[in-house]
Design an enzyme around this catalytic site. Structure first.
Site, mmCIF file in Angstrom:
data_model
loop_
_atom_site.group_PDB
_atom_site.id
_atom_site.type_symbol
_atom_site.label_atom_id
_atom_site.label_comp_id
_atom_site.label_asym_id
_atom_site.label_seq_id
_atom_site.Cartn_x
_atom_site.Cartn_y
_atom_site.Cartn_z
ATOM 1 N N ASP A 1 57.590 -21.387 -82.840
ATOM 2 C CA ASP A 1 58.744 -21.576 -83.723
ATOM 3 C C ASP A 1 59.874 -22.332 -83.026
ATOM 4 O OD1 ASP A 1 57.118 -19.952 -85.155
ATOM 5 O OD2 ASP A 1 58.544 -18.309 -85.389
ATOM 6 N N SER B 1 61.237 -15.200 -94.605
ATOM 7 C CA SER B 1 60.237 -15.777 -95.512
ATOM 8 C C SER B 1 59.093 -16.425 -94.760
ATOM 9 C CB SER B 1 60.890 -16.831 -96.406
ATOM 10 O OG SER B 1 61.828 -16.233 -97.245
#
Ligand code: ADP
Ligand code: MG
Length: 388
Positions: free
Chosen positions: A164, A117
């Site tokens: 990330d 997502s």
């Protein structure tokens, strides 16, 4: 997760670790140009229960996949299996290459970060795996982020930036981090309390994403080569100034790509300053400017995402909206007045449903702390973070 661990390994007592997913507020595709990004860690985590092993194997199990795998902890020559276990085994291999002994262990993973997502379930899995293999041994945070990124590039085969993994390790409650992707250092900035950050998932991911990513990397390299003819000090687009584009005589497409990166780095700096002043109007304007730059100059948006942004901007109480993540789908991030969160959520979901016949999940993004051991299990929230 705890029940599953007890069922699979009844005579072992686990320790628990967690690592969060993330959302990027501003600074898109600037990471591989050595520039700036501004992510927050989310209060959605990948959890892992870990203990030793009763045999010589390492056992890993994903509660979410309902699937486990056993492997020899001597991972030096392990080969990718092209599934979720690569994220875990890749991390073990990177740790082992850096001299960390990988012992036979038993692990159960369970993640609250939805997969694919754009909230980085992969980094949450990697960093929680790193903590599990270390199992309490201390290790440098920057090195941990770097080795998790390396595992994803080399073992999983996804050429990702450092953002990330870095934010999953270093995230702070109530703060966004301005990360300098060249020096790998960061400055935290407190976000104004009187605004909510809502991620809206378009539930689309166009196939273009992977090939376009490679194209953009190449176009940025071409821009650097062109600019460096007149400005040899420019080693990455982070070093270039907007006026350098005037005489660089770049191919028009390459020039647009460079313009996005150069202006986006500047927007990250401006956003940091605006957040520090609590200037929500300016933060919102920068969101929109960033989106338009991705839409027209970097050309990484798509119809569904533009619809979500343009629709959000018509809703009362919205300061700004932009796509977040690599592009061609995924989520938008929206800066919204707290008293308008419910009304915004209802309206954006209804209008997306009416236009695309898809249910768009909305996530309340609360800046949260980075990866660590979980000592008090009662602190693990049992809530489902999806508000629709
Ligand atoms: P994103 O990081 O944006 O969520 P990615 O494609 O980079 O999407 O990573 C998703 C992959 O990470 C999944 O396909 C799966 O292999 C792995 N993964 C993430 N969470 C889990 C989980 N809870 N259990 C097993 N694998 C997971
Ligand atoms: Mg990922």
């Amino acid at each position: 997760m705890i029940d599953e661990f007890r069922k699979l390994f009844p005579d072992l007592t686990p320790r628990f670790f967690r690592a969060p997913g993330r959302v990027n507020l501003i600074g898109e595709h600037t990471d591989y140009n050595m520039g700036f990004v501004m992510p927050i860690a989310l209060d959605m985590n990948c959890y892992v229960a870990v203990a030793g092993s009763n045999d010589r194997k390492t056992h890993i199990h994903s509660l979410d996949r309902g699937e486990g795998f056993d492997f020899d902890p001597d991972v030096a020559f392990a080969k990718p299996r092209k599934n979720w276990t690569d994220y875990v085994i890749g991390v073990a291999q990177q740790l082992s290459m850096r001299g960390v002994r990988i012992l036979p262990m038993s692990m159960v993973f369970h993640s609250e970060v939805p997969e694919g997502s754009g909230l980085s379930s992969s980094a949450a899995l990697e960093v929680s795996a790193a903590l599990a293999f270390l199992n309490g041994r201390t290790y440098s945070g920057v090195e941990m982020a770097k080795l998790c990124q390396r595992a994803e590039i080399d073992f999983v085969g996804n050429p990702c930036g450092i953002m990330d993994q870095y934010i999953s390790v270093f995230g702070e409650a109530n703060r966004a981090l301005e990360l300098d992707c060249r020096s790998l250092s960061h400055k935290p900035v407190e976000l104004p309390a009187n605004a909510a950050l809502l991620a809206v998932n378009s539930m689309v991911k166009h196939d273009l994403a992977t090939s376009a990513y490679g194209d953009r990397v190449k176009e940025c390299k071409a821009a650097v080569a062109g600019i460096a003819r007149l400005h040899p000090e420019v080693k990455a687009l982070r070093d270039a100034k907007l006026e350098y584009l005037e005489n660089a005589r770049l191919d028009p497409t390459v020039e647009k790509r460079a313009r996005h990166i150069i202006t986006e780095d500047d927007r990250v700096e401006q956003f940091f300053a605006a957040a520090r002043r609590g200037d929500l109007d300016q933060m919102g304007k920068l969101f929109v400017a960033s989106h338009r730059s991705m839409q027209h100059d970097y050309e990484i948006s798509c119809e569904e995402i533009d619809f979500l942004v343009d629709t959000a901007l018509t809703i009362d109480g919205v300061y700004g909206s932009r796509m977040t993540g690599g592009g061609f789908g995924g989520c938008t991030i929206n800066l919204v007045r707290p008293d308008r969160v419910d009304a915004f959520t209802k309206e954006i979901v209804d209008r997306y449903q009416a236009r695309y016949n898809k249910q768009a999940p909305v996530f309340n993004c609360v800046p949260s702390s980075g990866a660590r051991e979980v000592k008090d299990l009662s602190t693990i929230p049992a809530t489902n973070k999806t508000s629709s």
